[in-house]
Design a protein around this motif. Structure first.
Motif, PDB file in Angstrom:
ATOM      1  N   THR A 154      41.806  34.199  33.988  1.00 23.55           N
ATOM      2  CA  THR A 154      40.457  34.181  34.252  1.00 23.55           C
ATOM      3  C   THR A 154      39.714  35.114  33.331  1.00 23.55           C
ATOM      4  OG1 THR A 154      41.382  34.239  36.907  1.00 23.55           O
ATOM      5  CG2 THR A 154      39.256  35.591  36.397  1.00 23.55           C
ATOM      6  N   VAL A 155      38.826  34.755  32.681  1.00 25.47           N
ATOM      7  CA  VAL A 155      37.827  35.345  31.867  1.00 25.47           C
ATOM      8  C   VAL A 155      36.671  35.996  32.637  1.00 25.47           C
ATOM      9  CG1 VAL A 155      36.459  35.182  29.879  1.00 25.47           C
ATOM     10  CG2 VAL A 155      38.613  33.611  30.128  1.00 25.47           C
ATOM     11  N   TYR A 156      36.561  37.462  32.432  1.00 24.26           N
ATOM     12  CA  TYR A 156      35.362  38.133  33.034  1.00 24.26           C
ATOM     13  C   TYR A 156      34.450  38.338  31.736  1.00 24.26           C
ATOM     14  CZ  TYR A 156      38.585  38.757  36.789  1.00 24.26           C
ATOM     15  OH  TYR A 156      39.207  38.487  38.064  1.00 24.26           O
ATOM     16  N   THR A 157      33.171  38.266  31.829  1.00 28.52           N
ATOM     17  CA  THR A 157      32.113  37.981  31.042  1.00 28.52           C
ATOM     18  C   THR A 157      30.932  38.154  31.664  1.00 28.52           C
ATOM     19  OG1 THR A 157      31.334  37.161  29.046  1.00 28.52           O
ATOM     20  CG2 THR A 157      31.942  35.806  30.742  1.00 28.52           C
ATOM     21  N   ASP A 158      29.689  38.749  30.888  1.00 35.15           N
ATOM     22  CA  ASP A 158      28.575  38.881  31.430  1.00 35.15           C
ATOM     23  C   ASP A 158      27.557  37.748  30.637  1.00 35.15           C
ATOM     24  OD1 ASP A 158      28.171  39.965  28.847  1.00 35.15           O
ATOM     25  OD2 ASP A 158      27.150  41.818  29.584  1.00 35.15           O
ATOM     26  N   CYS A 159      28.261  36.844  29.935  1.00 34.64           N
ATOM     27  CA  CYS A 159      27.616  35.739  29.177  1.00 34.64           C
ATOM     28  C   CYS A 159      27.485  34.481  30.198  1.00 34.64           C
ATOM     29  CB  CYS A 159      28.301  35.672  27.942  1.00 34.64           C
ATOM     30  SG  CYS A 159      27.265  34.375  26.909  1.00 34.64           S
ATOM     31  N   ILE A 160      26.385  34.432  30.740  1.00 35.55           N
ATOM     32  CA  ILE A 160      26.049  33.205  31.529  1.00 35.55           C
ATOM     33  C   ILE A 160      26.270  31.805  30.747  1.00 35.55           C
ATOM     34  CG2 ILE A 160      24.386  31.889  33.006  1.00 35.55           C
ATOM     35  CD1 ILE A 160      25.767  34.359  34.320  1.00 35.55           C
ATOM     36  N   PHE A 161      25.873  31.783  29.529  1.00 35.40           N
ATOM     37  CA  PHE A 161      25.785  30.748  28.591  1.00 35.40           C
ATOM     38  C   PHE A 161      26.976  30.133  28.542  1.00 35.40           C
ATOM     39  CE2 PHE A 161      26.162  28.601  24.792  1.00 35.40           C
ATOM     40  CZ  PHE A 161      25.380  27.265  24.839  1.00 35.40           C
TER      41      PHE A 161
END
Length: 143
Positions: free
Chosen positions: A70-77
């Motif tokens: 599971t990758v947690y990021t704030d990069c929607i793209f």
């Protein structure tokens, strides 16, 4: 299959091209207990999306066996591109977009797809997490 969490942060925001840093914390449980590994790096004249991709790739590269990640990021793209089938479409079209143009960051998307083929990966949108403070420290340490 081992369960792994990857938390990603970059020093860049927005569409500007400039020097940037990225960091990730990889968390999993081993036979000896909880393990966290940290990575960070920098790239000259880069973008936000490219920095996020670099962090994810470097984190996935640490994994030596197939994992549920599971990758947690704030990069929607990056999240949406990885989840909505764009990568498979690009791969089939020899890394051309629907309009015929070249895929930006093709080199990184190709590396990501090679690594992603080994793992089960899901993305979660997350601006803040348990490692937000540590990720900020890693980013600031390189400046």
């Amino acid at each position: 299959m081992k369960t792994v969490k990857v938390f990603v942060k970059t020093s860049l925001q927005g569409p500007c091209i400039r020097d940037g840093r990225y960091a990730a914390v990889v968390e999993y449980i081993s036979s000896k207990g909880a393990v966290t590994r940290e990575i960070s790096g920098e790239e000259k004249e880069t973008t936000y999306n490219r920095s996020v991709l670099l962090a994810v790739i470097r984190a996935l590269d640490l994994l030596k066996m197939a994992c549920s990640v599971t990758v947690y990021t704030d990069c929607i793209f990056v999240k949406n591109t990885a989840e909505r089938g764009s990568l498979e479409d690009w791969r089939r079209s020899e890394w051309k977009k629907a309009g015929g143009g070249e895929v930006k960051n093709r080199d990184l998307w190709q590396q990501f797809t090679e690594l992603a083929d080994r793992h089960e990966i899901v993305f979660r949108f997350s601006k803040h997490n348990d490692y937000s403070h540590r990720l900020t420290e890693l980013l600031e340490a390189g400046q």
